[in-house]
Write an enzyme that holds these catalytic residues in place. Structure first.
Site, PDB file in Angstrom:
ATOM      1  N   GLU A  22      43.768  42.307  32.744  1.00  0.00           N
ATOM      2  CA  GLU A  22      42.680  42.747  31.881  1.00  0.00           C
ATOM      3  C   GLU A  22      43.160  43.689  30.797  1.00  0.00           C
ATOM      4  O   GLU A  22      44.074  44.472  31.001  1.00  0.00           O
ATOM      5  CB  GLU A  22      41.545  43.300  32.767  1.00  0.00           C
ATOM      6  CG  GLU A  22      41.241  44.721  32.707  1.00  0.00           C
ATOM      7  CD  GLU A  22      40.209  45.180  33.759  1.00  0.00           C
ATOM      8  OE1 GLU A  22      39.352  44.401  34.209  1.00  0.00           O
ATOM      9  OE2 GLU A  22      40.290  46.357  34.115  1.00  0.00           O
ATOM     10  N   TYR A  26      36.201  44.115  25.710  1.00  0.00           N
ATOM     11  CA  TYR A  26      36.798  43.885  27.034  1.00  0.00           C
ATOM     12  C   TYR A  26      37.265  42.436  27.097  1.00  0.00           C
ATOM     13  O   TYR A  26      36.519  41.514  26.744  1.00  0.00           O
ATOM     14  CB  TYR A  26      35.775  44.136  28.152  1.00  0.00           C
ATOM     15  CG  TYR A  26      36.302  43.707  29.507  1.00  0.00           C
ATOM     16  CD1 TYR A  26      36.943  44.624  30.330  1.00  0.00           C
ATOM     17  CD2 TYR A  26      36.197  42.385  29.946  1.00  0.00           C
ATOM     18  CE1 TYR A  26      37.463  44.231  31.560  1.00  0.00           C
ATOM     19  CE2 TYR A  26      36.718  41.987  31.168  1.00  0.00           C
ATOM     20  CZ  TYR A  26      37.345  42.913  31.965  1.00  0.00           C
ATOM     21  OH  TYR A  26      37.870  42.517  33.170  1.00  0.00           O
TER      22      TYR A  26
END
Lengths: 287, 385
Positions: free
Chosen positions: B189, B101
């Site tokens: 993101e 991530y």
């Protein structure tokens, strides 16, 4: 006594020839605020407010010529960061930015820069400061508050008016009323103002108006519990606001379970703060 | 403002972040063609602005162009959490060895952006943050300096990224920061950023949120706005510069100022009612704006009563009254109205409204109580009938 602004404030208005700037400069002058200069790039040499206030091309020139120590900003959002940097670099002690809708990136850059200087920024997206009977810097209607011993600090504009008005109905007055603004990144937070009220001899009790989003109220609760001796009453707006929605103010949003009204109310109550169910209860809670 | 995955990834790509080859389809036939051009396995991904697409069946693997066509046909038109899928992204499928991530958001408390990274990618980062917060590494970015080289190396080391991928990771992390900063994002993101079986890095999913206040200087992004996301009322509100959020209650609220508008909702609930909406007409609203606000409130069929709470500061009571009268003339509302006007030019406003059939109140509490009483009575009458 009071905090931030008083009768000795020498105010400069950035954006004084614009609609908003001109209207509110007139109101501030009518209240008795000492407006010493205006700034609009390209309009230096003009005179405004019935020919009483000189306009300069830059804050630096205005401050040098008039000894201004405080600036209030009414420029459009896209020019707000530049206006703040300009006032900070000219060495003003206090900058009050009324402008709404300043990009958060600009505000983060502003904070990273001015945190290294001795300048205090209030706002943006705030109604400004009112020290009843002495000075009004910003847009808070002067006639809704009377001089007194209650310090008021708030993230919201009209909600503040509501409370000042409710206090006035009960013949209670304010030492100073400070609107810190509804943006997620601003110049001055609750703790900064609470500390000033704690140290201000003219303030005996404090009313604090918070709202959903962020954790400023929780930090304020911690400060109140450990550092404050004066009684505080509070109200938190947005108890019925749905999560994930921005409630008008850029900073009023419950995100990932953080910023909820109930958490703020709980933290404040645990810190000994009397939390009102609705704003008109506040005068009674202050006693 | 939210933008779609494919839009976010195209922005990332512009800043040097590697993304899979792919294309966007609005029909099953187009999906077939894109899959044919890509050759091999593809992923068919619904483009809706809501999380949990995978669980809802909105993301599927296809081995052949025919399968891609079939999946696209199933997914297009599908309803995911109330949103209809109108576009699918057809991406080349990757061989995933590991998922990371990598994201940037604003840290409100620290007043600066923060880069977050976790070796456990591919899952909801909020879940990771809740259960195992120690698995998320946070690096704050000074907005005046930008992301520094050492910070990227620190991050790579902290997630035990193989050294051979560090340089690549640096390009991606720095690209993500530039995309974030250059787009006035409040969130950017990559989840997951994968390490492929071929030991290279690839951003297979992307998400961005853009600061609404910065859209004036992000014209390209502003045009990406998906009108499907907004109700008719929300579009009218945005065009009139009104802050409006529809709720599911019965008392329509018209207020000036965001804090006071929230407070009005709260106090309505406190006295046993339910708010139909949040609506802030803003400072200095003129008659035209008030009239637009009024029409939006009245277009909601759940509204049994309208509560108007105006504390005049910059906003003038007489202007608000004029707007209300204009709107009444135009819309001819059948629901009762409770009005509270205080502050600047409130008396003039009240005088203008004296002839209109309205319930008036002095305090906020009184206004809320009266509105709740009317709403309750209306419901009771409707039940009797």
């Amino acid at each position: 006594m009071s905090i931030l602004v008083n009768k000795d404030t020498r105010l400069l208005v950035q954006g004084i020839t614009g609609n908003e700037g001109n209207f509110h400069a007139t109101q501030m002058a009518a209240y008795g605020t000492n407006i010493v200069a205006g700034v609009t790039p390209g309009k230096g040499g003009e005179w405004v407010l019935d020919g009483k206030v000189p306009v300069f091309d830059s804050v630096k020139l205005a401050a040098e010529a008039t000894g201004a120590n405080t600036s209030v900003i009414f420029v459009p959002a896209r020019f707000a960061a530049d206006a703040i940097f300009e006032a900070a670099d000219a060495g003003l002690e206090l900058i009050v930015c009324i402008t709404e809708g300043v990009p958060v990136k600009d505000m983060m850059r502003v904070r990273a820069y001015i945190d290294q200087l001795d300048t205090r920024l209030l706002g943006p997206n705030c109604p400004g400061i009112l020290t009843p009977g002495e000075a009004k810097v910003g847009i808070i209607p002067g006639n809704i508050a009377i001089p007194g011993n209650v310090g008021a600090v708030s993230r919201s504009g009209t909600l503040t008016y509501e409370v000042l008005y409710a206090l006035k109905q009960k013949n209670m007055g304010a030492s100073t009323c400070v609107g810190i603004g509804g943006d997620p990144v601003n110049g001055t937070n609750f703790i900064d103002v609470l500390e000033m009220f704690e140290n201000d001899p003219a303030t005996d009790k404090v009313v604090m108006l918070g709202e959903i989003g962020g954790t400023d109220e929780e930090q304020a609760a911690e400060f109140i519990a450990t550092k404050m001796t004066k009684p505080v009453a509070a109200f938190i707006a947005g108890q019925t606001a749905p999560p994930g929605k921005r409630m008008g103010h850029a900073g009023a949003i419950i995100q990932s379970g953080s910023g909820k009204a109930e958490d703020k109310i709980k933290a404040l109550e645990e810190a000994g703060v009397r939390v009102a169910k609705h704003p008109e209860e506040l005068p009674d809670l202050l006693g | 403002m939210k933008i779609h995955e494919y839009q976010s990834k195209r922005i990332f790509e512009k800043y040097g972040v590697p993304i899979p080859s792919g294309g966007v389809a609005v029909s099953a036939k187009e999906a077939y063609n894109i899959a044919t051009d890509l050759g091999g396995k593809v992923i068919v991904k619904s483009q809706v602005l809501v999380g949990g697409r995978g669980k809802a069946g909105g993301v599927k693997l296809a081995n052949t162009p025919e399968e891609a066509e079939k999946h696209a046909s199933d997914i297009l038109g599908m309803d995911i959490k109330g949103l209809t899928v109108r576009k699918v992204l057809i991406d080349e499928a990757s061989n995933i060895a590991n998922e990371i991530y990598l994201g940037i958001t604003n840290d409100r408390e620290k007043k600066m952006p923060v880069m977050m990274v976790s070796a456990e990618g591919g899952v909801e980062i909020e879940e990771v943050a809740r259960v195992t917060p120690e698995k998320i590494i946070k690096v704050h970015i000074n907005p005046l300096l930008g992301l520094q080289g050492y910070q990227m190396r620190d991050i790579a080391a902290s997630i035990e990224l193989p050294r051979k991928n560090w340089k690549e990771f640096g390009v991606i992390a720095s690209g993500l920061w530039k995309a974030y900063n250059g787009s006035d994002a409040t969130l950017a993101e990559i989840n997951p950023l994968i390490i492929t079986a071929e030991e290279t890095l690839l951003a297979v999913d992307g998400k961005m949120l853009i600061d609404d206040s910065a859209l004036f200087r992000q014209k390209d992004i502003a045009e990406m706005r998906d009108l499907d996301l907004e109700t008719e009322s929300e579009i009218v509100a945005r065009e009139n510069d009104l802050a409006y959020i529809q709720l599911d209650g019965e008392i329509g609220c018209m207020v000036n100022g965001a804090g006071l508008a929230m407070t009005t909702m709260d106090i309505v609930t406190l006295f046993g009612g339910t708010a139909a909406n949040f609506l802030d007409i803003g400072g200095g609203a003129n008659a035209e704006k008030v009239s637009a606000a009024f029409r939006i409130i009245l277009s909601d069929p759940n509204v049994k009563v309208v509560l108007i709470n105006i504390f005049g500061g910059i906003t003038r009571g007489d202007e608000v009254a004029k707007g209300i009268l204009e709107a009444i003339e135009e819309v001819k509302p059948e629901v009762p109205m409770v009005v509270r006007l205080v502050g600047t030019n409130a008396e003039e406003g009240r005088a203008l409204l004296a002839d209109a059939d309205m319930i008036t109140a002095e305090t906020l509490a009184e206004a809320a109580q009266k509105a709740v009483a009317v709403a309750t009575k209306t419901v009771a009458t409707a039940k009797e009938a």
